[in-house]
Enzyme design. Structure first.
Site, mmCIF file in Angstrom:
data_model
loop_
_atom_site.group_PDB
_atom_site.id
_atom_site.type_symbol
_atom_site.label_atom_id
_atom_site.label_comp_id
_atom_site.label_asym_id
_atom_site.label_seq_id
_atom_site.Cartn_x
_atom_site.Cartn_y
_atom_site.Cartn_z
ATOM 1 N N HIS A 113 8.817 3.669 -0.344
ATOM 2 C CA HIS A 113 10.092 3.226 0.223
ATOM 3 C C HIS A 113 11.209 3.126 -0.816
ATOM 4 O O HIS A 113 12.306 2.675 -0.485
ATOM 5 C CB HIS A 113 9.953 1.871 0.947
ATOM 6 C CG HIS A 113 8.940 1.854 2.029
ATOM 7 N ND1 HIS A 113 8.683 0.745 2.793
ATOM 8 C CD2 HIS A 113 8.092 2.816 2.488
ATOM 9 C CE1 HIS A 113 7.729 1.008 3.676
ATOM 10 N NE2 HIS A 113 7.360 2.276 3.497
ATOM 11 N N GLU A 123 4.448 5.087 11.712
ATOM 12 C CA GLU A 123 3.719 4.061 10.963
ATOM 13 C C GLU A 123 4.670 3.073 10.322
ATOM 14 O O GLU A 123 4.309 1.915 10.095
ATOM 15 C CB GLU A 123 2.845 4.726 9.894
ATOM 16 C CG GLU A 123 1.901 3.771 9.166
ATOM 17 C CD GLU A 123 2.486 3.170 7.898
ATOM 18 O OE1 GLU A 123 1.846 2.263 7.327
ATOM 19 O OE2 GLU A 123 3.589 3.586 7.467
ATOM 20 N N GLU A 124 5.898 3.523 10.012
ATOM 21 C CA GLU A 124 6.819 2.708 9.227
ATOM 22 C C GLU A 124 7.653 1.743 10.076
ATOM 23 O O GLU A 124 8.535 1.069 9.543
ATOM 24 C CB GLU A 124 7.779 3.616 8.431
ATOM 25 C CG GLU A 124 7.097 4.595 7.484
ATOM 26 C CD GLU A 124 6.487 3.925 6.267
ATOM 27 O OE1 GLU A 124 6.460 2.681 6.221
ATOM 28 O OE2 GLU A 124 6.038 4.647 5.361
ATOM 29 N N GLU A 129 -3.331 6.777 2.275
ATOM 30 C CA GLU A 129 -2.254 5.958 1.722
ATOM 31 C C GLU A 129 -2.248 6.084 0.199
ATOM 32 O O GLU A 129 -3.305 6.212 -0.436
ATOM 33 C CB GLU A 129 -2.462 4.491 2.099
ATOM 34 C CG GLU A 129 -2.110 4.142 3.527
ATOM 35 C CD GLU A 129 -0.611 3.981 3.742
ATOM 36 O OE1 GLU A 129 0.151 4.036 2.752
ATOM 37 O OE2 GLU A 129 -0.202 3.827 4.897
ATOM 38 N N ASP A 140 4.720 8.295 -0.151
ATOM 39 C CA ASP A 140 4.316 7.595 1.081
ATOM 40 C C ASP A 140 4.704 8.407 2.309
ATOM 41 O O ASP A 140 5.753 8.166 2.890
ATOM 42 C CB ASP A 140 4.963 6.219 1.106
ATOM 43 C CG ASP A 140 4.511 5.366 2.275
ATOM 44 O OD1 ASP A 140 3.453 5.659 2.846
ATOM 45 O OD2 ASP A 140 5.226 4.417 2.625
ATOM 46 N N ASP A 186 5.579 10.080 9.355
ATOM 47 C CA ASP A 186 6.952 9.582 9.281
ATOM 48 C C ASP A 186 7.285 9.009 7.916
ATOM 49 O O ASP A 186 6.405 8.718 7.097
ATOM 50 C CB ASP A 186 7.203 8.534 10.366
ATOM 51 C CG ASP A 186 6.326 7.306 10.227
ATOM 52 O OD1 ASP A 186 5.134 7.460 9.872
ATOM 53 O OD2 ASP A 186 6.821 6.194 10.467
ATOM 54 N N HIS A 218 0.001 9.358 8.021
ATOM 55 C CA HIS A 218 1.159 9.295 8.919
ATOM 56 C C HIS A 218 2.218 10.310 8.493
ATOM 57 O O HIS A 218 2.363 10.634 7.313
ATOM 58 C CB HIS A 218 1.743 7.878 9.003
ATOM 59 C CG HIS A 218 2.292 7.324 7.718
ATOM 60 N ND1 HIS A 218 3.559 7.615 7.266
ATOM 61 C CD2 HIS A 218 1.762 6.469 6.817
ATOM 62 C CE1 HIS A 218 3.788 6.965 6.141
ATOM 63 N NE2 HIS A 218 2.710 6.259 5.841
#
Length: 352
Positions: A329, A126-127, A155, A96, A72, A70
């Site tokens: 995150h 995705e987030e 991932e 991430d 984003d 992903h």
């Protein structure tokens, strides 16, 4: 548009990706750059779907592999631009999962004639909520683009294999009472007090441990919110306890719902979310081949990832990428340069 050079060193490419902001919903500049880089590779056909990009080889190989990541990130936390400190690259999304995206772009540029046909998928959102997920849109609108013998989701997994993923169920358990003025509390029935029985049952609950393909998936059932009361002088007549169940991928969503309802048969239970997991699929030929080549012991994925979207199409899928997933995150997230190079070299060898 900031150009990307997929032939650059994987560290330089990761830094370039990190330095293009792409918070969920604002991936367009990064998607433009990724699309431009892929369209410059004549051995790939490229399609743009929203702010997601799909590139495919068409070599007629016996096996097709999807490599997905992903684009984003979560919102910035004073962690842009990227910075290199020793062997660690810091910056928003470095772990991430722009490190994984960089590895995928390097593979696309370096493998004009791989041993397997490859589909590269770089997707948006995705987030955030699943109804905005770019991979969900692709699997719903163009499933033929992402069907394969194996999907590798980049991932962060500390450069190890995390197989399958858990399912997720959210439910609201309603406990009823009767309102009264708190000055005459005995005239009512306090729903918040009655909810203690539900919380006690959750506290005493023993989560399951289910082994699939030699991997132990530990389930979890937790209260994550308790809501009651309308005013400080009113005995609450309703208390709602929100519970979260992480269930083994061998359970279907229907079985997971029945499991929760059977634990609380005397209460009103409203299921608000119920998402299936993904079986590890390690018995499938392509997955077994990759794991054997990597020479690592697979671990179960304790959490949910987009491998479940591939599993729903009948495609076995694994999580494999650089970076420690526990750093995702966080303001100080980083990716080890050694893991970037390790993932690139190992996938290059297996695919090539």
């Amino acid at each position: 548009m900031t150009p990307l050079d997929p032939t650059a060193d994987v560290l330089a490419l990761t830094r370039a990706l990190v330095d293009i902001p792409s918070e969920s919903g604002h991936e367009a500049p990064l998607a433009d750059a990724v699309e431009g880089a892929l369209r410059a590779l004549p051995w790939l056909t490229v399609e743009r779907i929203g702010h997601s990009v799909v590139a495919r080889s068409q070599l007629g190989r016996d096996r097709r592999v999807v490599i997905a990541g992903h684009l984003d990130t979560v919102p910035a936390a004073d962690n842009l631009p990227s910075r290199l400190d020793g062997g660690l690259l810091y910056g928003l999304g470095a772990c991430d999962m722009k490190g994984g995206v960089a590895v995928a772009l390097r593979l696309a540029a370096a493998l004009p004639a791989p041993a397997h046909d490859i589909t590269y998928v770089f997707y948006e959102c995705e987030e955030v909520a699943g109804d905005r997920n770019g991979l969900a849109r692709i699997t719903a609108e163009r499933p033929e683009l992402v069907r394969a013998d194996l999907a590798i989701l980049m991932e962060p997994s500390d450069a190890g294999v995390e197989a399958g993923c858990q399912g997720v169920l959210m439910a609201d358990i309603a406990v009823r009472g009767e309102r009264a003025h708190t000055a005459r509390a005995w005239k009512g029935v306090n729903a918040a007090h009655r909810a203690a029985a539900v919380l006690r049952r959750l506290d005493e609950h023993t989560a399951g441990r289910i082994t699939i393909d030699g991997l132990e998936y530990r389930e979890g059932l937790s209260a994550v919110a308790v809501r009651a009361g309308v005013a400080g002088n009113v005995v609450p007549d309703l208390c709602v306890i929100t519970v979260n169940l992480r269930f083994a991928p061998s359970r279907s969503p229907r079985e997971a719902e029945a499991y929760v309802r059977d634990l609380f048969p005397e209460y009103e239970v409203e299921i608000t979310e119920n998402i299936p997991g993904a079986l590890p699929g390690l018995d499938q030929e392509a997955a077994a081949s990759l794991v054997a080549y990597l020479g690592v012991a697979p671990r179960p994925k304790l959490g949910w990832t987009d491998v479940a979207r591939f599993a729903a199409l009948g495609t076995p899928a694994l999580n494999y990428g650089p970076g420690d997933p526990s750093l995702a995150h966080t303001a100080g997230e980083y990716v080890p340069v050694e893991q970037l190079r390790q993932c690139e070299a190992r996938l290059m060898g297996w695919l090539g």
